[in-house]
Design a protein around this motif. Structure first.
Motif, PDB file in Angstrom:
ATOM      1  N   ALA A   1      20.131 -26.412 -40.635  1.00  0.00           N
ATOM      2  CA  ALA A   1      19.055 -25.352 -40.481  1.00  0.00           C
ATOM      3  C   ALA A   1      20.190 -23.965 -40.334  1.00  0.00           C
ATOM      4  CB  ALA A   1      18.688 -25.502 -39.255  1.00  0.00           C
ATOM      5  N   ASP A   2      21.546 -23.619 -40.025  1.00  0.00           N
ATOM      6  CA  ASP A   2      22.731 -22.722 -40.357  1.00  0.00           C
ATOM      7  C   ASP A   2      23.031 -23.276 -41.885  1.00  0.00           C
ATOM      8  OD1 ASP A   2      21.830 -22.442 -37.922  1.00  0.00           O
ATOM      9  OD2 ASP A   2      23.256 -23.290 -37.389  1.00  0.00           O
ATOM     10  N   GLY A   3      21.940 -23.937 -42.964  1.00  0.00           N
ATOM     11  CA  GLY A   3      23.329 -24.081 -43.362  1.00  0.00           C
ATOM     12  C   GLY A   3      24.165 -24.633 -44.365  1.00  0.00           C
ATOM     13  N   PHE A   4      24.601 -25.760 -43.218  1.00  0.00           N
ATOM     14  CA  PHE A   4      26.007 -26.371 -43.270  1.00  0.00           C
ATOM     15  C   PHE A   4      25.633 -27.813 -44.242  1.00  0.00           C
ATOM     16  CE2 PHE A   4      27.556 -23.253 -40.605  1.00  0.00           C
ATOM     17  CZ  PHE A   4      28.442 -22.840 -40.946  1.00  0.00           C
ATOM     18  N   LEU A   5      26.447 -28.474 -44.814  1.00  0.00           N
ATOM     19  CA  LEU A   5      26.518 -30.031 -45.376  1.00  0.00           C
ATOM     20  C   LEU A   5      26.163 -30.548 -44.002  1.00  0.00           C
ATOM     21  CD1 LEU A   5      25.572 -30.884 -48.354  1.00  0.00           C
ATOM     22  CD2 LEU A   5      28.144 -30.844 -48.647  1.00  0.00           C
ATOM     23  N   LEU A   6      25.213 -31.408 -44.782  1.00  0.00           N
ATOM     24  CA  LEU A   6      25.632 -32.987 -43.493  1.00  0.00           C
ATOM     25  C   LEU A   6      25.680 -33.948 -44.035  1.00  0.00           C
ATOM     26  CD1 LEU A   6      22.312 -31.634 -41.286  1.00  0.00           C
ATOM     27  CD2 LEU A   6      24.727 -32.125 -40.566  1.00  0.00           C
ATOM     28  N   ASN A   7      24.692 -34.553 -44.565  1.00  0.00           N
ATOM     29  CA  ASN A   7      25.185 -35.566 -45.929  1.00  0.00           C
ATOM     30  C   ASN A   7      25.284 -35.187 -47.547  1.00  0.00           C
ATOM     31  OD1 ASN A   7      24.327 -37.423 -43.779  1.00  0.00           O
ATOM     32  ND2 ASN A   7      22.440 -36.807 -44.228  1.00  0.00           N
ATOM     33  N   SER A   8      25.913 -35.460 -48.460  1.00  0.00           N
ATOM     34  CA  SER A   8      25.968 -35.807 -49.406  1.00  0.00           C
ATOM     35  C   SER A   8      26.294 -37.063 -50.227  1.00  0.00           C
ATOM     36  CB  SER A   8      27.639 -34.508 -50.181  1.00  0.00           C
ATOM     37  OG  SER A   8      27.493 -34.740 -51.282  1.00  0.00           O
ATOM     38  N   GLU A   9      25.176 -36.756 -51.515  1.00  0.00           N
ATOM     39  CA  GLU A   9      25.552 -38.556 -52.130  1.00  0.00           C
ATOM     40  C   GLU A   9      25.681 -38.645 -53.365  1.00  0.00           C
ATOM     41  OE1 GLU A   9      21.114 -39.778 -51.218  1.00  0.00           O
ATOM     42  OE2 GLU A   9      21.910 -40.681 -48.545  1.00  0.00           O
ATOM     43  N   VAL A  10      26.282 -39.397 -54.301  1.00  0.00           N
ATOM     44  CA  VAL A  10      26.454 -38.614 -55.392  1.00  0.00           C
ATOM     45  C   VAL A  10      26.779 -40.113 -55.692  1.00  0.00           C
ATOM     46  CG1 VAL A  10      28.307 -38.903 -56.798  1.00  0.00           C
ATOM     47  CG2 VAL A  10      28.406 -37.249 -55.439  1.00  0.00           C
TER      48      VAL A  10
ATOM     49  N   LEU B   1      25.664 -23.406 -47.922  1.00  0.00           N
ATOM     50  CA  LEU B   1      25.138 -22.716 -48.808  1.00  0.00           C
ATOM     51  C   LEU B   1      25.552 -21.920 -49.371  1.00  0.00           C
ATOM     52  CD1 LEU B   1      21.541 -23.083 -47.088  1.00  0.00           C
ATOM     53  CD2 LEU B   1      22.298 -23.933 -48.920  1.00  0.00           C
ATOM     54  N   GLU B   2      25.879 -20.824 -48.940  1.00  0.00           N
ATOM     55  CA  GLU B   2      26.749 -19.533 -50.167  1.00  0.00           C
ATOM     56  C   GLU B   2      28.008 -20.402 -50.730  1.00  0.00           C
ATOM     57  OE1 GLU B   2      27.598 -16.673 -47.464  1.00  0.00           O
ATOM     58  OE2 GLU B   2      25.491 -16.187 -46.188  1.00  0.00           O
TER      59      GLU B   2
ATOM     60  N   GLY C   1      18.880 -18.184 -48.949  1.00  0.00           N
ATOM     61  CA  GLY C   1      17.199 -18.717 -47.822  1.00  0.00           C
ATOM     62  C   GLY C   1      17.637 -19.886 -47.774  1.00  0.00           C
ATOM     63  N   LYS C   2      16.762 -20.624 -47.237  1.00  0.00           N
ATOM     64  CA  LYS C   2      16.641 -21.468 -45.904  1.00  0.00           C
ATOM     65  C   LYS C   2      16.477 -22.500 -47.235  1.00  0.00           C
ATOM     66  CE  LYS C   2      16.738 -19.344 -42.269  1.00  0.00           C
ATOM     67  NZ  LYS C   2      18.036 -19.853 -40.999  1.00  0.00           N
ATOM     68  N   VAL C   3      17.345 -23.353 -47.455  1.00  0.00           N
ATOM     69  CA  VAL C   3      17.506 -24.805 -47.986  1.00  0.00           C
ATOM     70  C   VAL C   3      18.247 -25.577 -47.414  1.00  0.00           C
ATOM     71  CG1 VAL C   3      18.312 -25.823 -50.589  1.00  0.00           C
ATOM     72  CG2 VAL C   3      18.084 -23.207 -50.398  1.00  0.00           C
ATOM     73  N   LYS C   4      16.684 -26.648 -47.287  1.00  0.00           N
ATOM     74  CA  LYS C   4      17.052 -27.955 -46.138  1.00  0.00           C
ATOM     75  C   LYS C   4      17.622 -29.649 -47.610  1.00  0.00           C
ATOM     76  CE  LYS C   4      13.278 -27.470 -43.866  1.00  0.00           C
ATOM     77  NZ  LYS C   4      11.836 -27.936 -42.676  1.00  0.00           N
ATOM     78  N   LYS C   5      17.328 -29.313 -48.954  1.00  0.00           N
ATOM     79  CA  LYS C   5      17.264 -30.567 -49.479  1.00  0.00           C
ATOM     80  C   LYS C   5      17.440 -30.032 -50.870  1.00  0.00           C
ATOM     81  CE  LYS C   5      16.942 -35.254 -50.033  1.00  0.00           C
ATOM     82  NZ  LYS C   5      15.498 -36.044 -49.278  1.00  0.00           N
ATOM     83  N   VAL C   6      18.868 -30.358 -51.765  1.00  0.00           N
ATOM     84  CA  VAL C   6      19.004 -30.350 -52.923  1.00  0.00           C
ATOM     85  C   VAL C   6      18.868 -31.443 -53.579  1.00  0.00           C
ATOM     86  CG1 VAL C   6      20.595 -28.994 -54.560  1.00  0.00           C
ATOM     87  CG2 VAL C   6      20.140 -28.202 -52.766  1.00  0.00           C
ATOM     88  N   VAL C   7      18.687 -31.838 -54.798  1.00  0.00           N
ATOM     89  CA  VAL C   7      18.437 -32.537 -55.360  1.00  0.00           C
ATOM     90  C   VAL C   7      18.718 -33.103 -56.802  1.00  0.00           C
ATOM     91  CG1 VAL C   7      16.845 -34.707 -56.777  1.00  0.00           C
ATOM     92  CG2 VAL C   7      16.656 -34.072 -53.907  1.00  0.00           C
ATOM     93  N   THR C   8      19.941 -33.244 -57.533  1.00  0.00           N
ATOM     94  CA  THR C   8      20.329 -33.049 -58.696  1.00  0.00           C
ATOM     95  C   THR C   8      19.713 -34.301 -59.611  1.00  0.00           C
ATOM     96  OG1 THR C   8      22.319 -31.791 -57.601  1.00  0.00           O
ATOM     97  CG2 THR C   8      22.357 -31.672 -60.546  1.00  0.00           C
ATOM     98  N   GLN C   9      19.485 -34.241 -61.055  1.00  0.00           N
ATOM     99  CA  GLN C   9      18.980 -35.561 -62.538  1.00  0.00           C
ATOM    100  C   GLN C   9      19.792 -34.355 -62.812  1.00  0.00           C
ATOM    101  OE1 GLN C   9      14.892 -35.634 -62.096  1.00  0.00           O
ATOM    102  NE2 GLN C   9      14.886 -37.334 -60.339  1.00  0.00           N
ATOM    103  N   ASN C  10      20.205 -35.741 -63.751  1.00  0.00           N
ATOM    104  CA  ASN C  10      20.705 -35.506 -65.287  1.00  0.00           C
ATOM    105  C   ASN C  10      19.631 -36.136 -66.242  1.00  0.00           C
ATOM    106  OD1 ASN C  10      24.151 -35.737 -64.762  1.00  0.00           O
ATOM    107  ND2 ASN C  10      23.578 -37.870 -64.770  1.00  0.00           N
TER     108      ASN C  10
END
Length: 162
Positions: free
Chosen positions: A74-83, A34-35, A41-50
């Motif tokens: 919960a510790d801020g580490f990337l679990l899944n990434s979908e492109v 996350l950093e 803060g506590k970010v669970k999911k980020v969705v990016t759209q064009n």
């Protein structure tokens, strides 16, 4: 003259003992993904759209297209990434596995249409960036062990120099 000599000597020693990093280089120290991505803060999911865009065939706005989805622990580490590709269809899914100390142990990459998925254990961690030199420096870890450090330099068009 002799009473200023100790002060003069102390100043020379202090100046010669301090190390300054190269000008324009910013060294970065991240605790988690996350950093690294500059989230707070506590970010669970980020969705990016064009963003919505105007259609070339009509005056209507086309709907936003899904570009990327990232899920964090919960510790801020990337679990899944979908492109996703330019049509909003899944192009690549990456799943990350960590040990008890939050060190990356496995990275699974799956691309739809590919019958084979790759298991990787390599991780890049950006440690420095220089806007003046147009460079980024990374530490590369394999199986949570530092393998090597590399620096990319960009040309004036932001393409990586060969």
């Amino acid at each position: 003259m002799h009473k200023f000599f100790p002060y003069f000597l102390a100043i020379i020693i202090l100046v010669s003992c301090t190390q300054k990093p190269a000008e324009g280089v910013v060294y970065e120290d991240f605790k988690n993904d996350l950093e690294t991505l500059k989230f707070q803060g506590k970010v669970k999911k980020v969705v990016t759209q064009n963003a919505d865009f105007e259609s070339s065939s009509s005056d209507k706005l086309e709907p936003a297209i899904l570009a990327e989805v990232q899920e964090f622990s919960a510790d801020g580490f990337l679990l899944n990434s979908e492109v996703y590709d330019y049509k909003g269809e899944l192009d690549k899914k990456t799943t990350y596995a960590y040990d008890d100390e939050n060190k990356l142990t496995k990275k699974y990459v799956v691309s739809p249409g590919d019958e084979i998925f790759k298991t990787e254990t390599e991780m890049l961690l950006r440690i420095a960036e220089s806007k003046e030199q147009r460079s980024r420096t990374y530490k590369v870890y394999t199986d949570s062990v530092l393998d090597y450090t590399m620096t990319y330099f960009d040309d004036k068009h932001d393409n990586i120099k060969p």
